[in-house]
Scaffold this motif. Structure first.
Motif, short mmCIF file in Angstrom:
data_model
loop_
_atom_site.label_atom_id
_atom_site.label_comp_id
_atom_site.label_asym_id
_atom_site.label_seq_id
_atom_site.Cartn_x
_atom_site.Cartn_y
_atom_site.Cartn_z
N ILE A 88 -2.94 -1.94 0.55
CA ILE A 88 -1.77 -2.39 1.32
C ILE A 88 -1.64 -3.90 1.20
O ILE A 88 -2.44 -4.65 1.76
CB ILE A 88 -1.87 -1.98 2.81
N VAL A 89 -0.64 -4.35 0.44
CA VAL A 89 -0.38 -5.78 0.29
C VAL A 89 0.42 -6.29 1.49
O VAL A 89 0.23 -7.41 1.95
CB VAL A 89 0.38 -6.05 -1.03
N THR A 90 1.27 -5.44 2.01
CA THR A 90 2.11 -5.77 3.16
C THR A 90 1.32 -6.48 4.26
O THR A 90 0.20 -6.08 4.57
CB THR A 90 2.72 -4.46 3.73
N ALA A 91 1.89 -7.53 4.83
CA ALA A 91 1.20 -8.31 5.86
C ALA A 91 1.93 -8.16 7.19
O ALA A 91 2.95 -7.46 7.28
CB ALA A 91 1.13 -9.77 5.45
N GLY A 92 1.39 -8.82 8.23
CA GLY A 92 2.06 -8.83 9.53
C GLY A 92 1.34 -8.00 10.57
O GLY A 92 1.98 -7.47 11.49
N TYR A 93 0.03 -7.90 10.49
CA TYR A 93 -0.73 -7.11 11.47
C TYR A 93 -1.58 -8.03 12.34
O TYR A 93 -1.06 -8.92 13.00
CB TYR A 93 -1.58 -6.06 10.72
N ARG A 94 -2.89 -7.86 12.24
CA ARG A 94 -3.77 -8.63 13.10
C ARG A 94 -3.51 -10.13 13.03
O ARG A 94 -3.59 -10.85 14.03
CB ARG A 94 -5.23 -8.33 12.71
N LYS A 121 -0.35 1.79 -4.26
CA LYS A 121 -0.26 0.39 -3.89
C LYS A 121 1.04 0.18 -3.11
O LYS A 121 2.11 0.54 -3.57
CB LYS A 121 -0.29 -0.46 -5.16
N LEU A 122 0.93 -0.44 -1.92
CA LEU A 122 2.10 -0.62 -1.05
C LEU A 122 2.43 -2.10 -0.94
O LEU A 122 1.63 -2.89 -0.47
CB LEU A 122 1.81 -0.10 0.37
N ILE A 123 3.65 -2.43 -1.36
CA ILE A 123 4.06 -3.82 -1.25
C ILE A 123 5.54 -3.82 -0.88
O ILE A 123 6.42 -3.94 -1.73
CB ILE A 123 3.74 -4.58 -2.56
#
Lengths: 513, 513
Positions: B105-111, B80-82
């Motif tokens: 992948i919890v991390t945001a900031g893409y599409r 789990k990536l955060i």
């Protein structure tokens, strides 16, 4: 407005009797209505005299019982009848003879079951003695600001069937259904609102909606008026009163009479003739009355009004700003806004720049504004809403996602971690920041007359829900609830501001003359 | 359906990992997402191995922390990536090298913020190692029926941000919004319903709605499927799957993409392109999907389905009977029924005669049926509903006004009266009668496949509300809630019975061949 103790309206004698004669009181709990209502009146703290009247019992709940109203040695202000129909005429006759003019008839079985003879029989006695009657086929009345002339104590006078254990409030209701009086305060309490007066009108043989409107107009304890209507008996008078009152004290109605289903139900309930939906809508619209589409909406609208009227922040237009810390609920709110035909304009250039500097890289300055996950209460409750208010780009801000203490409810391991000195201190600092930010946000409303509405899925389980409501930020569980209610309030706001502007113009003209 | 422990679908590895590597776990409570999610996972009782990975910390919440996934001595089932976006590519690379295939992948900031370069960069690594990824920009997953292969213990595996302290349930959700996974169980619990699996899909870079539908179809712990949709990526596949599944396991969706407001919100949330409302409605209608109009309605519909499917009492038609012990709420229900374009037929002659014999003189045998005030639980819950069921005149019965113990909540004086031996005994007999009547009413549903829905203003404050819900009688607070939800269920019922009839016909033909 008239001082409560000097209010000359005859309904004041109903809601503030110094003594009540109770026909049909007994101790047959749990399934006798007379017993339930008598116990409720006593246990809710009525401080006046209670005179149970019963042919056989010597006492009822410790109160001396009388065989007849004629045996009561003192003055009786109000009589309540809750016993079989065959006894009603004789009791009314005796009340008349004893000078008891104010009477609540709970007993049913008149117009609503087409028994015209029984109704004519009691009507003759009512006319003979000029009695004021609430009902028949009603549940009684409820006054949360009860008093006695010779005392400073305030107490609840509850002649309905459900205990009232909430603080006194400012919302009053007149209803052609008893349940909307005896149960409404629970639905108000969920919104941190409280009842002032409740009148259950039943068949409206004598006292009707117009009498209640007149009373509410003068009543200093009534700020918002709710009506449950099955039939408007005096149409013209109702319209004139509503038009006169609504721009000062908003009136919200529930009217199920506009459909075939509603009409069928109404005719077997109070024997009323339901009317045409369009005609009723026209009456409501032209007199500034807000019509709620559902029971929930009635209380939702009331909740917004009761909180925005004291701060003079009823919106004048329909430009909605949405702010959220979660995309899904934000999208649901935006979708509901469009479906409600409210506008969702883009951010103005200045506001966009200011917000852009503040936002994390995962967020974009748009309307709706998605902050993405954020636990920054100062920004959420104060800094960003203040920017919206200052911009004048919008008429209302709706926010999803306030966090409070329930976000940190853990089990054994989590609780022991949270109980460590360091965590405890950090959490309590954070909670203080939540509270102080909400406190500061009140100034935004006061200064900019800008309404801020919150949506939190957790409802009353989350203490911040109640804190926001208590701080006069209308707060809802569900997105569609907030949008539907604010839409109705915006409609009212446009009406209200038009009327108030006209009144101001007229005042100026008079000055100039 | 496939046995849980042998379910071959790859999503089983996500919801039942024996070990989790947690990138970004720390102890920075209250305002760090990694800390919150790590604590939630631990405190919700995960029994597998947890490996926090952190560049500096030696332990996280008592678990030994590792500098890199390469240092973990044992097999890792799920990572789990955060943590900040700049670290994601390198970590994915290392996961791939170590054979860790399942990644959240919890991390945001893409599409969703138009960062195509970052997305392409991680996509290349995902392809290189054939990784299965949930997210990015998601909240994780929740499984209330967690297990380990070598143990019979069941536990909650919660990689979201809110503690799950409810029993395991049968309602599963796949959602393009994390909040509808991490908060939905509270809205389910209010309806005495509980979650089974929850998948937060985020941007759906790899795992999408179709994967979840495939999994739910095979999943023996899923009886009702909820979807929150912003964009359907694989349209044809989605349609085929939904059509195959919906008549067996109902699918209810929330789709805010059909309006300009909803579309604006969606594009800044998951970067999705929202679609045309009519096209989506056509897809939903033709594949037997139920579309909810609001968040509340999603859970209301689920609540009816989860209770009626086990008793095979999903209605086949729209003939509504209304029974009430208070005229106002009855009128509101009748009005809502008409406005929802459901039918409210008159009582059949036989039923009318039977009811007529039973009713008090204040009531008339009509539809809606207003019993006027009644505290007779046997009649309310059993005798009268059974007459309705037996008559075959109606498809659904909706009842307002069940009474339970909260009707007898008093203050000091009332409580002392109710505590007297005689009152106590009478009340407890009455309460037993309430319970036994509801218990008996289950037989009506079982025998006649006749759905009975209740409306009680008091909601969870009234124990009988919960008792009815737990006894599989869908119970709502508000009239319009019950009517809106049953309308949608009736639409589904018509579809379902048509499909099931077709299938039976086909089976017969095959037999005859």
């Amino acid at each position: 407005m008239v001082d409560q103790k000097a209010n000359p309206h005859f309904l004041n004698s109903f809601i503030n009797p110094a003594s009540i004669a109770f026909f049909g009181a007994n101790e047959q709990i749990p399934d006798n209505m007379g017993a339930l209502q008598a116990l409720t009146l006593i246990d809710n703290g009525y401080l006046g005299q209670i005179y149970p009247i019963h042919p056989r019992l010597d006492t009822v709940f410790g109160y001396k019982a009388y065989k007849s109203i004629k045996d009561i040695p003192n003055k009786v202000d109000l009589a309540k009848l809750i016993l079989p129909k065959r006894y009603v005429p004789q009791i009314l006759e005796e009340c008349g003879q004893c000078g008891v003019k104010h009477i609540i008839i709970v007993t049913a079985g008149y117009r609503e079951v087409n028994d015209k003879d029984s109704q004519d029989e009691i009507m003759a006695i009512i006319n003979k003695y000029d009695l004021k009657v609430l009902g028949p086929n009603c549940i009684g009345m409820l006054n949360t600001h009860g008093y006695l002339l010779d005392s400073s104590a305030e107490f609840v006078i509850n002649t309905t069937v459900q205990m009232y254990n909430e603080p006194p409030g400012t919302v009053s209701i007149a209803s052609q259904s008893g349940t909307f009086v005896s149960h409404s305060f629970m639905l108000l309490a969920e919104r941190d609102l409280h009842l002032s007066r409740g009148f259950s009108l039943g068949n409206e043989l004598i006292i009707d909606l117009c009498d209640c409107l007149e009373f509410f107009e003068q009543d200093q304890q009534t700020e918002v008026i709710l009506l449950y209507i099955e039939e408007i008996k005096r149409g013209r008078r109702f319209y004139e009163l509503a038009k006169r009152i609504s721009s000062k004290k908003p009136i919200v109605v529930l009217y199920p009479g506009g459909t075939s289903g509603g009409s069928k139900a109404i005719s077997s309930h109070t024997g009323s003739m339901a009317g045409n939906d369009e005609i009723h809508n026209a009456v409501f619209n032209q007199s500034g009355i807000i019509r709620a589409d559902s029971v929930e909406e009635l209380f939702d609208i009331a909740s917004i009004l009761a909180k925005l009227i004291p701060t003079d922040s009823i919106p004048k237009g329909d430009r909605i700003a949405i702010m959220t810390n979660s995309g899904g609920p934000g999208a649901m709110m935006a979708d509901a806004t469009s479906r409600a035909k409210l506008t969702l304009p883009p951010l103005g250039e200045k506001l966009k720049l200011k917000l852009g500097k503040l936002l994390p890289p995962t967020a974009q300055a748009t309307n709706p504004l998605d902050l993405t996950f954020s636990l920054n209460p100062a920004q959420f409750h104060y800094t960003i809403p203040r920017m919206y208010a200052k911009s004048s780009d919008f008429d209302v801000l709706i926010c999803y996602g306030a966090f409070g203490p329930s976000f940190f409810r853990f089990n054994e391991f989590g609780t022991s971690f949270m109980n460590q000195e360091k965590s405890k201190e950090k959490l309590s600092q954070w909670l203080e920041l939540v509270e102080s930010s909400i406190e500061s946000a009140k100034r935004i409303v006061a200064k900019f007359k800008f309404p801020i509405i919150n949506v939190i899925f957790m409802g009353l389980d989350e203490p911040v829900f109640s804190l926001l409501n208590k701080s006069d930020f209308p707060t809802f569980k569900m997105p569609h609830q907030a949008i539907a209610a604010i839409k109705k309030v915006i409609g009212y706001g446009k009406y209200r501001h038009k009327i108030l502007n006209l009144q101001n113009l007229t005042k100026k003209e008079i000055k100039t003359d």
